[in-house]
Scaffold this active site. Structure first.
Site, PDB file in Angstrom:
ATOM      1  N   GLU A   1      -1.841 -24.000  -1.636  1.00  0.00           N
ATOM      2  CA  GLU A   1      -0.507 -23.937  -2.211  1.00  0.00           C
ATOM      3  C   GLU A   1       0.175 -25.278  -1.960  1.00  0.00           C
ATOM      4  O   GLU A   1       0.070 -25.828  -0.871  1.00  0.00           O
ATOM      5  CB  GLU A   1       0.231 -22.796  -1.507  1.00  0.00           C
ATOM      6  CG  GLU A   1       1.720 -22.803  -1.604  1.00  0.00           C
ATOM      7  CD  GLU A   1       2.351 -21.758  -0.657  1.00  0.00           C
ATOM      8  OE1 GLU A   1       3.545 -21.833  -0.435  1.00  0.00           O
ATOM      9  OE2 GLU A   1       1.638 -20.871  -0.151  1.00  0.00           O
TER      10      GLU A   1
ATOM     11  N   GLU B   1       9.621   4.162   7.838  1.00  0.00           N
ATOM     12  CA  GLU B   1       9.601   2.695   7.900  1.00  0.00           C
ATOM     13  C   GLU B   1      10.410   2.248   9.118  1.00  0.00           C
ATOM     14  O   GLU B   1      11.561   2.631   9.266  1.00  0.00           O
ATOM     15  CB  GLU B   1      10.178   2.119   6.600  1.00  0.00           C
ATOM     16  CG  GLU B   1      10.542   0.649   6.633  1.00  0.00           C
ATOM     17  CD  GLU B   1       9.366  -0.271   6.963  1.00  0.00           C
ATOM     18  OE1 GLU B   1       8.331  -0.221   6.273  1.00  0.00           O
ATOM     19  OE2 GLU B   1       9.496  -1.047   7.948  1.00  0.00           O
TER      20      GLU B   1
ATOM     21  N   GLY C   1       6.263  -6.611   3.550  1.00  0.00           N
ATOM     22  CA  GLY C   1       6.045  -8.036   3.359  1.00  0.00           C
ATOM     23  C   GLY C   1       6.674  -8.594   2.091  1.00  0.00           C
ATOM     24  O   GLY C   1       6.916  -9.800   1.987  1.00  0.00           O
TER      25      GLY C   1
ATOM     26  N   HIS D   1      -1.455 -14.024   6.352  1.00  0.00           N
ATOM     27  CA  HIS D   1      -2.283 -13.069   5.600  1.00  0.00           C
ATOM     28  C   HIS D   1      -3.305 -12.335   6.473  1.00  0.00           C
ATOM     29  O   HIS D   1      -4.501 -12.426   6.226  1.00  0.00           O
ATOM     30  CB  HIS D   1      -3.062 -13.790   4.486  1.00  0.00           C
ATOM     31  CG  HIS D   1      -2.233 -14.562   3.516  1.00  0.00           C
ATOM     32  ND1 HIS D   1      -2.777 -15.523   2.678  1.00  0.00           N
ATOM     33  CD2 HIS D   1      -0.915 -14.516   3.220  1.00  0.00           C
ATOM     34  CE1 HIS D   1      -1.818 -16.044   1.919  1.00  0.00           C
ATOM     35  NE2 HIS D   1      -0.676 -15.462   2.230  1.00  0.00           N
TER      36      HIS D   1
ATOM     37  N   GLY E   1       0.821  -1.207   0.000  1.00  0.00           N
ATOM     38  CA  GLY E   1       0.000   0.000   0.000  1.00  0.00           C
ATOM     39  C   GLY E   1       0.854   1.255   0.000  1.00  0.00           C
ATOM     40  O   GLY E   1       0.596   2.210  -0.746  1.00  0.00           O
TER      41      GLY E   1
ATOM     42  N   ASN F   1       7.979 -12.551   1.761  1.00  0.00           N
ATOM     43  CA  ASN F   1       6.958 -13.467   1.250  1.00  0.00           C
ATOM     44  C   ASN F   1       7.449 -14.368   0.120  1.00  0.00           C
ATOM     45  O   ASN F   1       8.535 -14.209  -0.402  1.00  0.00           O
ATOM     46  CB  ASN F   1       5.660 -12.728   0.893  1.00  0.00           C
ATOM     47  CG  ASN F   1       5.789 -11.815  -0.302  1.00  0.00           C
ATOM     48  OD1 ASN F   1       6.532 -12.081  -1.216  1.00  0.00           O
ATOM     49  ND2 ASN F   1       5.038 -10.714  -0.282  1.00  0.00           N
ATOM     50  N   GLY F   2       6.585 -15.327  -0.225  1.00  0.00           N
ATOM     51  CA  GLY F   2       6.927 -16.330  -1.235  1.00  0.00           C
ATOM     52  C   GLY F   2       6.704 -15.839  -2.651  1.00  0.00           C
ATOM     53  O   GLY F   2       6.906 -16.578  -3.614  1.00  0.00           O
TER      54      GLY F   2
ATOM     55  N   ASN G   1      -3.740 -15.734  -2.147  1.00  0.00           N
ATOM     56  CA  ASN G   1      -2.677 -14.922  -1.544  1.00  0.00           C
ATOM     57  C   ASN G   1      -2.952 -13.455  -1.873  1.00  0.00           C
ATOM     58  O   ASN G   1      -3.287 -13.121  -3.008  1.00  0.00           O
ATOM     59  CB  ASN G   1      -1.322 -15.348  -2.106  1.00  0.00           C
ATOM     60  CG  ASN G   1      -1.180 -16.854  -2.124  1.00  0.00           C
ATOM     61  OD1 ASN G   1      -1.912 -17.532  -2.836  1.00  0.00           O
ATOM     62  ND2 ASN G   1      -0.290 -17.378  -1.348  1.00  0.00           N
TER      63      ASN G   1
ATOM     64  N   PHE H   1      -1.359 -10.204  -1.956  1.00  0.00           N
ATOM     65  CA  PHE H   1      -0.707  -8.919  -2.275  1.00  0.00           C
ATOM     66  C   PHE H   1      -1.103  -8.316  -3.624  1.00  0.00           C
ATOM     67  O   PHE H   1      -1.075  -7.099  -3.782  1.00  0.00           O
ATOM     68  CB  PHE H   1       0.809  -8.948  -2.038  1.00  0.00           C
ATOM     69  CG  PHE H   1       1.668  -9.697  -3.022  1.00  0.00           C
ATOM     70  CD1 PHE H   1       1.744  -9.338  -4.351  1.00  0.00           C
ATOM     71  CD2 PHE H   1       2.470 -10.747  -2.575  1.00  0.00           C
ATOM     72  CE1 PHE H   1       2.570 -10.019  -5.237  1.00  0.00           C
ATOM     73  CE2 PHE H   1       3.311 -11.436  -3.451  1.00  0.00           C
ATOM     74  CZ  PHE H   1       3.348 -11.069  -4.791  1.00  0.00           C
TER      75      PHE H   1
ATOM     76  N   VAL I   1       7.067   4.746  14.045  1.00  0.00           N
ATOM     77  CA  VAL I   1       6.025   5.694  14.477  1.00  0.00           C
ATOM     78  C   VAL I   1       5.311   5.103  15.684  1.00  0.00           C
ATOM     79  O   VAL I   1       4.855   3.957  15.654  1.00  0.00           O
ATOM     80  CB  VAL I   1       5.012   5.959  13.348  1.00  0.00           C
ATOM     81  CG1 VAL I   1       3.965   6.966  13.809  1.00  0.00           C
ATOM     82  CG2 VAL I   1       5.721   6.456  12.099  1.00  0.00           C
TER      83      VAL I   1
HETATM   84  P1  FAD Z   1       3.143  -4.760   4.688  1.00  0.00           P
HETATM   85  O1  FAD Z   1       3.724  -5.340   3.465  1.00  0.00           O
HETATM   86  O2  FAD Z   1       3.041  -5.625   5.892  1.00  0.00           O
HETATM   87  O3  FAD Z   1       4.000  -3.457   5.034  1.00  0.00           O
HETATM   88  C1  FAD Z   1       3.825  -2.713   6.204  1.00  0.00           C
HETATM   89  C2  FAD Z   1       5.131  -2.014   6.547  1.00  0.00           C
HETATM   90  O4  FAD Z   1       4.879  -1.058   7.578  1.00  0.00           O
HETATM   91  C3  FAD Z   1       6.213  -2.948   7.086  1.00  0.00           C
HETATM   92  O5  FAD Z   1       7.411  -2.750   6.378  1.00  0.00           O
HETATM   93  C4  FAD Z   1       6.356  -2.537   8.557  1.00  0.00           C
HETATM   94  O6  FAD Z   1       7.678  -2.663   9.055  1.00  0.00           O
HETATM   95  C5  FAD Z   1       5.926  -1.090   8.523  1.00  0.00           C
HETATM   96  N1  FAD Z   1       5.393  -0.603   9.807  1.00  0.00           N
HETATM   97  C6  FAD Z   1       4.452  -1.192  10.576  1.00  0.00           C
HETATM   98  N2  FAD Z   1       4.196  -0.449  11.663  1.00  0.00           N
HETATM   99  C7  FAD Z   1       4.997   0.638  11.579  1.00  0.00           C
HETATM  100  C8  FAD Z   1       5.197   1.768  12.430  1.00  0.00           C
HETATM  101  N3  FAD Z   1       4.496   1.932  13.557  1.00  0.00           N
HETATM  102  N4  FAD Z   1       6.120   2.701  12.063  1.00  0.00           N
HETATM  103  C9  FAD Z   1       6.831   2.549  10.904  1.00  0.00           C
HETATM  104  N5  FAD Z   1       6.679   1.506  10.081  1.00  0.00           N
HETATM  105  C10 FAD Z   1       5.763   0.546  10.407  1.00  0.00           C
HETATM  106  N6  FAD Z   1       1.127 -12.727   0.010  1.00  0.00           N
HETATM  107  C11 FAD Z   1       0.991 -13.070  -1.283  1.00  0.00           C
HETATM  108  O7  FAD Z   1       0.173 -12.503  -2.005  1.00  0.00           O
HETATM  109  N7  FAD Z   1       1.768 -14.074  -1.822  1.00  0.00           N
HETATM  110  C12 FAD Z   1       2.681 -14.770  -1.071  1.00  0.00           C
HETATM  111  O8  FAD Z   1       3.378 -15.660  -1.570  1.00  0.00           O
HETATM  112  C13 FAD Z   1       2.815 -14.428   0.314  1.00  0.00           C
HETATM  113  N8  FAD Z   1       3.682 -15.105   1.122  1.00  0.00           N
HETATM  114  C14 FAD Z   1       3.857 -14.676   2.411  1.00  0.00           C
HETATM  115  C15 FAD Z   1       4.818 -15.310   3.210  1.00  0.00           C
HETATM  116  C16 FAD Z   1       5.067 -14.848   4.491  1.00  0.00           C
HETATM  117  C17 FAD Z   1       6.083 -15.541   5.347  1.00  0.00           C
HETATM  118  C18 FAD Z   1       4.358 -13.733   4.991  1.00  0.00           C
HETATM  119  C19 FAD Z   1       4.618 -13.197   6.366  1.00  0.00           C
HETATM  120  C20 FAD Z   1       3.403 -13.110   4.207  1.00  0.00           C
HETATM  121  C21 FAD Z   1       3.133 -13.569   2.923  1.00  0.00           C
HETATM  122  N9  FAD Z   1       2.202 -12.950   2.107  1.00  0.00           N
HETATM  123  C22 FAD Z   1       2.030 -13.354   0.811  1.00  0.00           C
HETATM  124  C23 FAD Z   1       1.386 -11.824   2.604  1.00  0.00           C
HETATM  125  C24 FAD Z   1       1.843 -10.454   2.077  1.00  0.00           C
HETATM  126  O9  FAD Z   1       3.237 -10.315   2.198  1.00  0.00           O
HETATM  127  C25 FAD Z   1       1.108  -9.360   2.863  1.00  0.00           C
HETATM  128  O10 FAD Z   1      -0.265  -9.550   2.696  1.00  0.00           O
HETATM  129  C26 FAD Z   1       1.492  -7.961   2.400  1.00  0.00           C
HETATM  130  O11 FAD Z   1       2.860  -7.725   2.571  1.00  0.00           O
HETATM  131  C27 FAD Z   1       0.695  -6.898   3.135  1.00  0.00           C
HETATM  132  O12 FAD Z   1       0.919  -5.658   2.507  1.00  0.00           O
HETATM  133  P2  FAD Z   1       0.629  -4.297   3.241  1.00  0.00           P
HETATM  134  O13 FAD Z   1       0.847  -3.205   2.269  1.00  0.00           O
HETATM  135  O14 FAD Z   1      -0.703  -4.399   3.901  1.00  0.00           O
HETATM  136  O15 FAD Z   1       1.685  -4.186   4.447  1.00  0.00           O
END
Ligand code: FAD
Length: 491
Positions: free
Chosen positions: A347, A35, A100, A430, A16, A104-105, A468, A470, A235
């Protein structure tokens, strides 16, 4: 404390955050991204592989935190994988510039159109399937493995065995696209380049091959010259000021987690992209401590996207099992979504342990018919999750059905090697929901009760998307930021 005045702040550099940054920067806006995790590219520290967890493997922990078989002790470091422990569920999240996408995979799955329509009845599905989904697949560099390579490569025996067994049990399989560059993987296999997926790299980071966000959206955003990313900036709380601007309390840390400086950021416009759990923590904690206004729908409709892990042992032991060599990048799935009794997608997951454990691992994705709820406990300063076995009952039934059918057709036993009773109901990759699009926000992610705050991350999706997530998170973010810019929210 250092005081900073900036026009637009984005918290978090996951999907996002990265989409918002790129589109705002392209529109000529100056953006500061905060971050909490490390900028690994800049730090120049290599990621560790699964067999030797090191600096990147865990967020400030003394022990590694993979879903199973952790025997490694660590010196606490701002690693890229974190685990949030609740009573009935553990949630893994990524930390670092790229969120993430670092851990992630890389499975890049577009949801089924019928389910997308069910989850988001108010969105224009046609526009998503004709425009936003193709756009994000392009930006994220989604590609598909070559069938001949898959057939020949010893590192994909686990996929071939998994698909053959699924077919024998009467299940339908599907090819799963990924952001890992499969042409790079073919070169790895031929030893022309350094190995990553073929060297047990995943969840603690990939040194090569994977097109994580730092190589796609974030790189493009930085190239505009309008984005500044401040890493190791955590933050802590948000305050709403009388003039409707925001003040952020931010702690800068070093790589061992120790405070370097306390800072204050004042901004006119704030985008929360801290991931589902991070965003909910910020909103609810700020509410509890700063009288920060939150809408009654915040915390509602949370779900684990139906994540349910299971496995089978004793898979084809006489014909070489699932293979000692395994690529970390999954390319196969079983699609049982249309079954009215037991709908699920799973998967066919790798288990690259460096030896043949004749074990098949599956991450099921189910419907989430009973949603959970997130709240905040002021005393412990942490989130609480209303979620227990009753929320995962149907998921367990589906997993039992799946394992029974697979074992009946192919032999094998329920996996006690990986899980206490053969089922991992408490493993969640997720987390979704809690700040649902159109309910806690307006139709484009602008938070209700606020004039200058937008939520753009997984928390917009009401707990489930059936695959999945993302690709969907990225597409929703594209849709929201495009319309927010059009409506002159950032003028
Ligand atoms: P995120 O990608 O979680 O990003 C949020 C960011 O905000 C992070 O970098 C975090 O450090 C930062 N943050 C949080 N709080 C604060 C704060 N207070 N101050 C500053 N920074 C902060 N999805 C798929 O579609 N395919 C896959 O194969 C897949 N495999 C996965 C495998 C694993 C092991 C994991 C854990 C997840 C996997 N996912 C997969 C899920 C996917 O990675 C997440 O759904 C996705 O990253 C979420 O995106 P987002 O933008 O919501 O937030």
């Amino acid at each position: 404390t250092e005081n900073n005045d900036v026009p637009i702040v984005i918290i978090g550099s996951g999907y996002g955050g990265a989409v918002s940054a790129l589109r705002l920067c392209e529109a000529g806006k100056k953006v500061v991204m905060l971050e909490m995790g490390l900028n690994w590219e800049k730090a120049g520290i290599p990621f560790s592989n699964l067999l030797k967890p090191g600096k990147s493997s865990a967020w400030l922990k003394k022990k590694s935190i993979a879903p199973f078989m952790n025997i490694f002790s660590l010196t606490p470091f701002t690693g890229i994988l974190d685990r949030l422990n609740f009573e009935h569920i553990n949630i893994w999240v990524g930390r670092g510039v790229g969120g993430g996408s670092l851990v992630n995979g890389g499975m890049a799955v577009t949801p089924k159109e019928s389910y997308f329509k069910e989850v988001f009845p108010d969105l224009d599905a046609e526009k998503f399937y004709n425009h936003y989904f193709p756009l994000v697949r392009e930006e994220l560099k989604v590609n598909v493995i070559d069938e001949q390579f898959l057939k020949d490569c010893p590192y994909y025996k686990f996929t071939r065995v998994g698909e053959e067994e699924a077919h024998k049990a009467g299940f339908k399989t599907m090819r799963v696209p990924n952001v890992y560059d499969f042409k790079y993987m073919e070169k790895e296999f031929r030893n022309e380049v350094p190995r990553s997926a073929l060297n047990t790299e995943v969840i603690y980071g990939n040194n090569y091959g994977k097109n994580s966000l730092d190589k796609t959206y974030l790189r493009k955003a930085l190239e505009t010259g309008n984005l500044e990313i401040l890493d190791l900036h955590h933050v802590q709380t948000i305050q709403l000021n009388d003039d409707k601007s925001y003040t952020l309390k931010v702690r800068q840390i070093d790589t061992s987690g120790i405070m370097v400086a306390d800072k204050v950021f004042n901004c006119k416009k704030l985008i929360l992209s801290a991931g589902t759990m991070g965003t909910l923590q910020l909103l609810l904690q700020s509410h509890a401590e700063n009288n920060f206004p939150v809408h009654e729908k915040i915390g509602k409709k949370w779900g684990n996207n139906g994540n349910f892990m299971t496995g089978r042992n004793w898979v084809k032991p006489l014909s070489g099992g699932t293979g000692a060599k395994q690529s970390t990048i999954p390319v196969g799935g079983i699609d049982n979504w249309e079954d009215p009794e037991n709908p699920f997608f799973t998967e066919i997951a790798p288990l690259p342990m460096g030896m043949d454990v004749a074990t098949a691992l599956y991450l099921l994705i189910n419907r989430v018919d009973k949603k959970g709820e997130v709240a905040y406990n002021k005393a412990s300063q942490s989130l609480t999750l209303n979620w227990d076995e009753s929320n995962t009952l149907k998921m367990k039934e589906n997993a039992q059905y799946f394992i029974r059918k697979m074992n009946k057709a192919n032999g094998g036993t329920r996996s006690h090697l990986l899980f206490d009773n053969g089922f991992g109901a408490d493993i969640c990759y997720h987390p979704l929901g809690g700040c649902v699009l159109g309910e806690a926000t307006n139709e484009y992610g602008k938070l209700k009760n606020h004039e200058n705050l937008y939520v753009l991350d997984g928390s917009l999706i009401p707990g489930t998307i059936g695959v999945n997530p993302f690709v969907t998170i990225t597409a929703i973010a594209e849709y929201c930021i495009e319309n927010l810019i059009k409506e002159n929210e950032f003028a």
